[in-house]
Design an enzyme around this catalytic site. Structure first.
Site, PDB file in Angstrom:
ATOM      1  N   ASP A 147       0.865  -1.179   0.000  1.00 40.50           N
ATOM      2  CA  ASP A 147       0.000   0.000   0.000  1.00 40.50           C
ATOM      3  C   ASP A 147       0.903   1.231   0.000  1.00 40.50           C
ATOM      4  O   ASP A 147       2.127   1.081  -0.058  1.00 40.50           O
ATOM      5  CB  ASP A 147      -0.903  -0.042   1.251  1.00 40.50           C
ATOM      6  N   ASP A 200     -10.269  -1.339   3.320  1.00 37.85           N
ATOM      7  CA  ASP A 200      -9.136  -1.005   2.451  1.00 37.85           C
ATOM      8  C   ASP A 200      -7.989  -1.933   2.837  1.00 37.85           C
ATOM      9  O   ASP A 200      -7.180  -1.626   3.715  1.00 37.85           O
ATOM     10  CB  ASP A 200      -8.751   0.463   2.614  1.00 37.85           C
ATOM     11  N   ALA A 201      -7.974  -3.092   2.171  1.00 39.38           N
ATOM     12  CA  ALA A 201      -7.129  -4.209   2.601  1.00 39.38           C
ATOM     13  C   ALA A 201      -6.147  -4.625   1.505  1.00 39.38           C
ATOM     14  O   ALA A 201      -5.164  -5.293   1.779  1.00 39.38           O
ATOM     15  CB  ALA A 201      -8.000  -5.397   2.975  1.00 39.38           C
ATOM     16  N   LYS A 202      -6.425  -4.257   0.266  1.00 38.67           N
ATOM     17  CA  LYS A 202      -5.546  -4.510  -0.887  1.00 38.67           C
ATOM     18  C   LYS A 202      -5.057  -5.957  -0.936  1.00 38.67           C
ATOM     19  O   LYS A 202      -3.867  -6.223  -1.100  1.00 38.67           O
ATOM     20  CB  LYS A 202      -4.400  -3.505  -0.904  1.00 38.67           C
ATOM     21  N   ARG A 203      -6.003  -6.881  -0.812  1.00 39.09           N
ATOM     22  CA  ARG A 203      -5.676  -8.291  -0.872  1.00 39.09           C
ATOM     23  C   ARG A 203      -5.642  -8.783  -2.323  1.00 39.09           C
ATOM     24  O   ARG A 203      -5.975  -8.045  -3.250  1.00 39.09           O
ATOM     25  CB  ARG A 203      -6.688  -9.109  -0.067  1.00 39.09           C
TER      26      ARG A 203
END
Lengths: 267, 267
Positions: free
Chosen positions: A96, B91-94
């Site tokens: 991120d 909002d984890a952007k996995r």
């Protein structure tokens, strides 16, 4: 864990096996379900029965996160049960903007006692660097993954190279072979020779052997470097070798087969 | 939450504001530290004082994960405190191979009660589709991010387009404007007109207004579509507006400024 120690452990154990603890609470043997923490009890027995045969354990965080706080408790117990001379990898695929990646690095390197974490490269340098700032910790960046979706972007041409090649070449400059590894899937065996030209010295973490069909022989012949430079992961073929009370012994038997084969390739 | 409800909420509240709960336990006002769960108490007051002004809250999971199990407890209390008519974004952007992404989808859509989760596109279709399989849930795929690292890969040329454009164009076919949004950073204002040609109907989640310097006016003029199609996020400028006992009222004042401005652009 520093690089020297990792290479020593590989030579000593004659193994570059990483065992993936993708422990799905619905797939563990029924007799474990009465334990206070069945997932940890499963992992504990797997670790106790395989720790002389592997040099790394890779904990796939998704399987723990999906169980909420109980899952994170199992994860913490598991990572703390892994002996210090074995590399503890969080397969978390985070990444991120800088201040947020710094929080993820803190999560895996400080709050939990991992030695390494997998990181996604899409957002570029400042999303990766907070992980590299930790001494004697490893950032394992996605390069070329083992899934079919690798063809959507990773294998697409970007100028005179493909995206994953650009990632390897660019990211190699963000860290060094002492703190940065790359994920390259075992199903991509044709690519290993070319990849070794791009990153001759870095360790590669290679998933996809076993359930996903990659060949250990192919990879070892094509990708080993003078410091071995390989961690080959198997998850489901080892940990789910059996669902009886003998699951851990059966897991050991499969891990032993990998280690025997690796010993040959190390000659 | 389905698209019709989201658009109705935007029109009713005259706001397309998303408030980012990037709550750092070391940055919250000192007087909260005696509460049983200071991070939740901070979030609760922010939510109670801003919920009429925004249509989404975005919880940056890294700031919770770094605190271990206590952090996940704060996260759960926070998401459960957000009213049902407001979009709850993890909002984890996995993103991982299919069976692992399915576990991440379960984490955020079942174990915790989020309506949406941010996902990284690098690994391609099969890493994203498990998120899209959930009805009335949203997958928010990284497109062009707000950080400087966007220039490393996202903005690099891939054939006759750039990587982020290929991601938008390709991924648009994996879902629909009813279950898929894209992240486009506010710092990339020059790109919005071209992006709207590629994905005319999809919602865009736009971080980077405020602390990162993006302009709300620019974005609104260039990227709004007939269903508005925008969620503009501000995190630090709102939640850390003050560190006094009046922090929540001060946060409200900043959120109100954004909402006033948005009301103008909605005319």
């Amino acid at each position: 864990m520093d690089r020297r120690t990792l290479v020593e452990q590989i030579r000593k154990k004659q193994s570059y096996l990483c065992i993936g603890l993708d422990t799905d609470s619905t797939k563990i043997p029924k007799h474990l379900l009465d334990a206070p923490d069945p997932v940890f009890e499963f992992n504990r027995q797997i670790i106790d029965n395989t720790k002389d045969l592997c040099v790394a354990y890779k904990i796939n965080t998704a399987f723990y996160e999906s169980r909420g706080v109980k899952g994170w408790d199992s994860l913490e117990r598991t990572v703390d049960h892994i002996p210090d001379n074995i590399l503890r990898i969080a397969d978390a695929k985070r990444g991120d903007i800088g201040n947020t990646s710094a929080q993820y690095a803190k999560t895996f390197f400080e709050t939990y006692h991992f030695d390494a974490v997998t990181v996604a490269p899409y957002m570029g340098a400042d999303s990766v660097k907070p992980f590299l700032d930790y001494k004697d910790k490893w950032t394992i960046l996605l390069g070329l993954t083992s899934n079919t979706g690798a063809s959507d972007f990773e294998l697409q041409q970007m100028g005179d190279e493909r995206l994953f090649e650009k990632v390897l070449r660019t990211a190699a400059g963000w860290g060094s072979a002492d703190n940065l590894m790359f994920v390259v899937g075992a199903t991509q065996a044709d690519e290993f020779t070319a990849i070794r030209k791009l990153v001759p010295d870095h360790f590669l973490l290679v998933p996809g052997v076993g359930a996903q069909g990659g060949s250990l022989k192919d990879i070892s012949e094509k990708a080993m470097n003078r410091d071995i430079g390989l961690l080959v992961n198997a998850s489901r073929t080892i940990i789910y070798a059996s669902d009886t009370v003998y699951f851990a012994e059966e897991a050991r038997a499969i891990a032993q087969q990998y280690q025997f084969e690796m010993k040959e390739y190390l000659k």
